[in-house]
Scaffold this active site. Sequence first.
Site, PDB file in Angstrom:
ATOM      1  N   ASP A   1       0.854  -1.288   0.089  1.00 43.62           N
ATOM      2  CA  ASP A   1      -0.026   0.105  -0.006  1.00 43.62           C
ATOM      3  C   ASP A   1       0.894   1.250   0.185  1.00 43.62           C
ATOM      4  O   ASP A   1       0.344   2.441  -0.131  1.00 43.62           O
ATOM      5  CB  ASP A   1      -0.971   0.106   1.323  1.00 43.62           C
TER       6      ASP A   1
ATOM      7  N   TYR B   1      10.860   4.342   1.364  1.00 46.82           N
ATOM      8  CA  TYR B   1      11.490   3.397   1.860  1.00 46.82           C
ATOM      9  C   TYR B   1      13.057   3.302   1.464  1.00 46.82           C
ATOM     10  O   TYR B   1      13.861   2.881   2.178  1.00 46.82           O
ATOM     11  CB  TYR B   1      11.076   2.047   1.922  1.00 46.82           C
TER      12      TYR B   1
HETATM   13  N1  LIG Z   1       2.286  -4.687   2.342  1.00 44.43           N
HETATM   14  C1  LIG Z   1       1.681  -3.596   2.677  1.00 44.43           C
HETATM   15  O1  LIG Z   1       1.667  -2.591   2.289  1.00 44.43           O
HETATM   16  C2  LIG Z   1       1.530  -3.831   4.198  1.00 44.43           C
HETATM   17  C3  LIG Z   1       0.737  -2.474   4.927  1.00 44.43           C
HETATM   18  C4  LIG Z   1       0.460  -2.956   6.114  1.00 44.43           C
HETATM   19  C5  LIG Z   1       0.704  -4.235   6.922  1.00 44.43           C
HETATM   20  N2  LIG Z   1       1.270  -5.139   6.068  1.00 44.43           N
HETATM   21  C6  LIG Z   1       1.706  -6.325   6.660  1.00 44.43           C
HETATM   22  O2  LIG Z   1       0.591  -7.023   7.288  1.00 44.43           O
HETATM   23  C7  LIG Z   1       0.727  -7.902   8.185  1.00 44.43           C
HETATM   24  C8  LIG Z   1       0.092  -7.427   9.821  1.00 44.43           C
HETATM   25  O3  LIG Z   1       0.407  -6.473  10.226  1.00 44.43           O
HETATM   26  P1  LIG Z   1       0.127  -6.125  11.771  1.00 44.43           P
HETATM   27  O4  LIG Z   1       0.974  -4.990  12.006  1.00 44.43           O
HETATM   28  O5  LIG Z   1      -1.321  -6.098  11.700  1.00 44.43           O
HETATM   29  O6  LIG Z   1       0.342  -7.383  12.591  1.00 44.43           O
HETATM   30  P2  LIG Z   1      -0.305  -8.382  13.676  1.00 44.43           P
HETATM   31  O7  LIG Z   1       0.862  -8.967  14.464  1.00 44.43           O
HETATM   32  O8  LIG Z   1      -1.112  -7.222  14.287  1.00 44.43           O
HETATM   33  O9  LIG Z   1      -1.046  -9.359  12.841  1.00 44.43           O
HETATM   34  C9  LIG Z   1      -0.655 -10.251  12.417  1.00 44.43           C
HETATM   35  C10 LIG Z   1      -1.650 -11.484  12.777  1.00 44.43           C
HETATM   36  O10 LIG Z   1      -1.289 -12.595  11.878  1.00 44.43           O
HETATM   37  C11 LIG Z   1      -1.371 -13.904  12.669  1.00 44.43           C
HETATM   38  N3  LIG Z   1      -0.555 -15.212  12.154  1.00 44.43           N
HETATM   39  C12 LIG Z   1       1.000 -15.066  12.121  1.00 44.43           C
HETATM   40  N4  LIG Z   1       1.029 -16.128  11.654  1.00 44.43           N
HETATM   41  C13 LIG Z   1       0.060 -16.742  11.105  1.00 44.43           C
HETATM   42  C14 LIG Z   1      -0.364 -17.726  10.224  1.00 44.43           C
HETATM   43  N5  LIG Z   1       0.780 -18.604   9.871  1.00 44.43           N
HETATM   44  N6  LIG Z   1      -1.748 -18.090  10.060  1.00 44.43           N
HETATM   45  C15 LIG Z   1      -2.502 -17.462  10.348  1.00 44.43           C
HETATM   46  N7  LIG Z   1      -2.165 -16.167  11.142  1.00 44.43           N
HETATM   47  C16 LIG Z   1      -1.045 -15.956  11.405  1.00 44.43           C
HETATM   48  C17 LIG Z   1      -0.770 -13.349  14.046  1.00 44.43           C
HETATM   49  O11 LIG Z   1      -1.409 -14.149  14.965  1.00 44.43           O
HETATM   50  C18 LIG Z   1      -1.497 -11.901  14.359  1.00 44.43           C
HETATM   51  O12 LIG Z   1      -2.773 -12.032  14.694  1.00 44.43           O
HETATM   52  C19 LIG Z   1       2.340  -7.768   8.558  1.00 44.43           C
HETATM   53  O13 LIG Z   1       2.714  -8.644   7.768  1.00 44.43           O
HETATM   54  C20 LIG Z   1       2.527  -6.482   8.078  1.00 44.43           C
HETATM   55  O14 LIG Z   1       3.985  -6.198   7.589  1.00 44.43           O
HETATM   56  C21 LIG Z   1       1.535  -4.951   4.746  1.00 44.43           C
HETATM   57  O1  LIG Z   2       5.377   0.529  11.111  1.00 40.91           O
HETATM   58  P1  LIG Z   2       3.943   0.253  10.754  1.00 40.91           P
HETATM   59  O2  LIG Z   2       3.493  -0.883  11.183  1.00 40.91           O
HETATM   60  O3  LIG Z   2       2.890   1.456  11.193  1.00 40.91           O
HETATM   61  O4  LIG Z   2       3.670   0.287   9.219  1.00 40.91           O
HETATM   62  C1  LIG Z   2       4.492  -0.600   8.409  1.00 40.91           C
HETATM   63  C2  LIG Z   2       3.787  -0.436   7.016  1.00 40.91           C
HETATM   64  O5  LIG Z   2       4.106   0.512   6.339  1.00 40.91           O
HETATM   65  C3  LIG Z   2       3.669   1.012   5.091  1.00 40.91           C
HETATM   66  O6  LIG Z   2       2.215   0.819   4.950  1.00 40.91           O
HETATM   67  C4  LIG Z   2       1.563   1.935   5.102  1.00 40.91           C
HETATM   68  C5  LIG Z   2       1.240   2.795   4.102  1.00 40.91           C
HETATM   69  O7  LIG Z   2       2.475   3.500   3.413  1.00 40.91           O
HETATM   70  C6  LIG Z   2       0.487   4.049   4.492  1.00 40.91           C
HETATM   71  O8  LIG Z   2       0.218   4.829   3.131  1.00 40.91           O
HETATM   72  C7  LIG Z   2      -0.780   3.670   5.111  1.00 40.91           C
HETATM   73  O9  LIG Z   2      -1.814   3.091   4.159  1.00 40.91           O
HETATM   74  O10 LIG Z   2      -0.475   2.737   6.068  1.00 40.91           O
HETATM   75  C8  LIG Z   2       0.132   1.569   5.815  1.00 40.91           C
HETATM   76  C9  LIG Z   2       0.349   0.649   6.709  1.00 40.91           C
HETATM   77  O11 LIG Z   2       1.181   1.191   7.863  1.00 40.91           O
HETATM   78  C10 LIG Z   2       4.087  -0.300   3.969  1.00 40.91           C
HETATM   79  O12 LIG Z   2       3.674  -0.038   2.649  1.00 40.91           O
HETATM   80  C11 LIG Z   2       3.760  -1.657   4.767  1.00 40.91           C
HETATM   81  O13 LIG Z   2       4.480  -2.582   4.042  1.00 40.91           O
HETATM   82  C12 LIG Z   2       4.489  -1.469   6.168  1.00 40.91           C
HETATM   83  O14 LIG Z   2       4.045  -2.884   6.729  1.00 40.91           O
HETATM   84 MN   LIG Z   3       4.537  -2.206   1.955  1.00 47.33          MN
END
Ligand SMILES: NC(=O)c1ccc[n+]([C@@H]2O[C@H](COP(=O)([O-])OP(=O)(O)OC[C@H]3O[C@@H](n4cnc5c(N)ncnc54)[C@H](O)[C@@H]3O)[C@@H](O)[C@H]2O)c1
Ligand SMILES: O=P(O)(O)OC[C@H]1O[C@H](O[C@H]2[C@H](O)[C@@H](O)[C@@H](O)O[C@@H]2CO)[C@H](O)[C@@H](O)[C@@H]1O
Ligand SMILES: [Mn+2]
Length: 441
Positions: A170, A264
Amino acid sequence: MKQFSIVIAGGGSTYTPGIVMMLLDNLDRFPIRTLKLYDNDADRQAVLGEALEITLKEKAPEIEYIYTTDPKEAFTDVDFCFAHIRTGKYRMRELDEKIPLKYGVVGQETCGPGGIAYGMRSIKDMIELIDLMEEYAPDCWMLNYSNPAAIVAEACRVLRPHSKVLNICDMPVGTLRRMSQIIDKTPEELDVRYFGLNHFGWWTSIKDKDGTEYLPQIREYVKENGYLTQVEVDTQHMDQSWQETHKKAKDLLAVDPRFLPNTYLKYYFYPDYVVEHSNPNYTRANEVMDGREKEVFSTAKVIIDKGTSEGSEFSIGSHATFIVDLARAIAYNTHERMVMIVENNGAIANFDDDAMVEVPCMVGTDGPEPLCQGKIPEFQRALMYQQVTVEKLVVQAYMEGSYQKLWQALTLSKTVPSAKVAKEILDDLIEANREFWPELK
Ligand SMILES: NC(=O)c1ccc[n+]([C@@H]2O[C@H](COP(=O)([O-])OP(=O)(O)OC[C@H]3O[C@@H](n4cnc5c(N)ncnc54)[C@H](O)[C@@H]3O)[C@@H](O)[C@H]2O)c1
Ligand SMILES: O=P(O)(O)OC[C@H]1O[C@H](O[C@H]2[C@H](O)[C@@H](O)[C@@H](O)O[C@@H]2CO)[C@H](O)[C@@H](O)[C@@H]1O
Ligand SMILES: [Mn+2]
């Protein structure tokens, strides 16, 4: 109109309530018949699961809803799996950030040694999740935004090349929203050209539908302010650390003023600055645990205690509408233009075919079709080659159980100063990740 069945994998994620609220807000565009939460941590998920049950009963009682830790129940009869799992949870994110900092190296969730450690943990769980989806719902699409997305995407390419997994981040969405504020437009009015890897890319064009180019105007703003727009888009991004990250984009732009940088890149261009401005005893993981996690879980507890969501609703994760846009693109063949993580295959003309790159794609029923971004300059190409090789080495190290390859990956990371430091960090990371990583020989 068809109604869809969705499972959210990582049901206990801090993002789950915001996404569910966003889905409820978009039911006219994307009707839902069943919504399921799935997590492997029953206690964590139950808090959000119960609060969302109360919320859904009040707001959309027609939607069939469950939360479960049983994969069969979770994945049977679903059209889409939205995946946001975090293997090792915040306890391990904290170590990913703090261990490198002990050695004066960037400590970050997805970049440098922290991202490598998280990647080594995520691969197994992500592949298991894909296999569960395919076992119980062979036609289901996974919309994956679990991190570290670059390494997860490379693992999917190598280990599950034919699976219906869409990898998306995102950050391009969030930054485009900031850019649109700078020029007083909406993201929907703009089309971008962009190239790079996940968390490692550049915008080369921001045009409106008439073809007017806004990159020069945005550049003038970013030169002074970075992407800091001061419009409160979500509470999390008002956190001091995110504000600093958006501001720092001005120093990233200075390195190559032709293109608008992904924030980043600061971890690769200014690692010394990042380390100097990090507190080795209180990192982003601590900020998130004390902030977003507390806020989301305490709202859930209030809803449960009161037995109603009235007066204490979860906020809508409005930024997360890109997830609905992506699901709609698949479901309705909308050919939406979205920046996604895909196998290059010529999209960046002078970059390796088998690299997982981040580029704009047209998305339809068959998935993403990358749009050709032409040739990229030497500077970006060299940086990307170094970084994508790190990501490939991590996946190879995981598959082969190779200490040597993981040490090479760390040594090659632009954030790490020497093979000696790489080895010291690696040995600490191995110790910390015993319960998650394969044994390395
Ligand atoms: N790609 C992006 O742009 C983007 C943006 C925001 C968050 N994220 C990602 O989303 C994920 C969640 O972030 P968060 O900060 O809410 O973390 P969080 O720890 O609050 O939530 C993650 C959940 O996944 C669960 N989990 C772990 N392993 C699992 C498995 N094998 N099967 C099912 N559930 C499992 C955990 O128990 C937990 O409840 C992270 O990987 C984060 O990096 C990605
Ligand atoms: O440090 P965190 O857990 O707050 O955020 C890490 C994530 O940061 C990016 O996602 C952001 C995005 O850039 C912003 O626009 C908005 O939508 O919130 C997102 C979630 O924080 C990044 O792209 C993710 O990969 C990271 O996990
Ligand atoms: Mn990301």
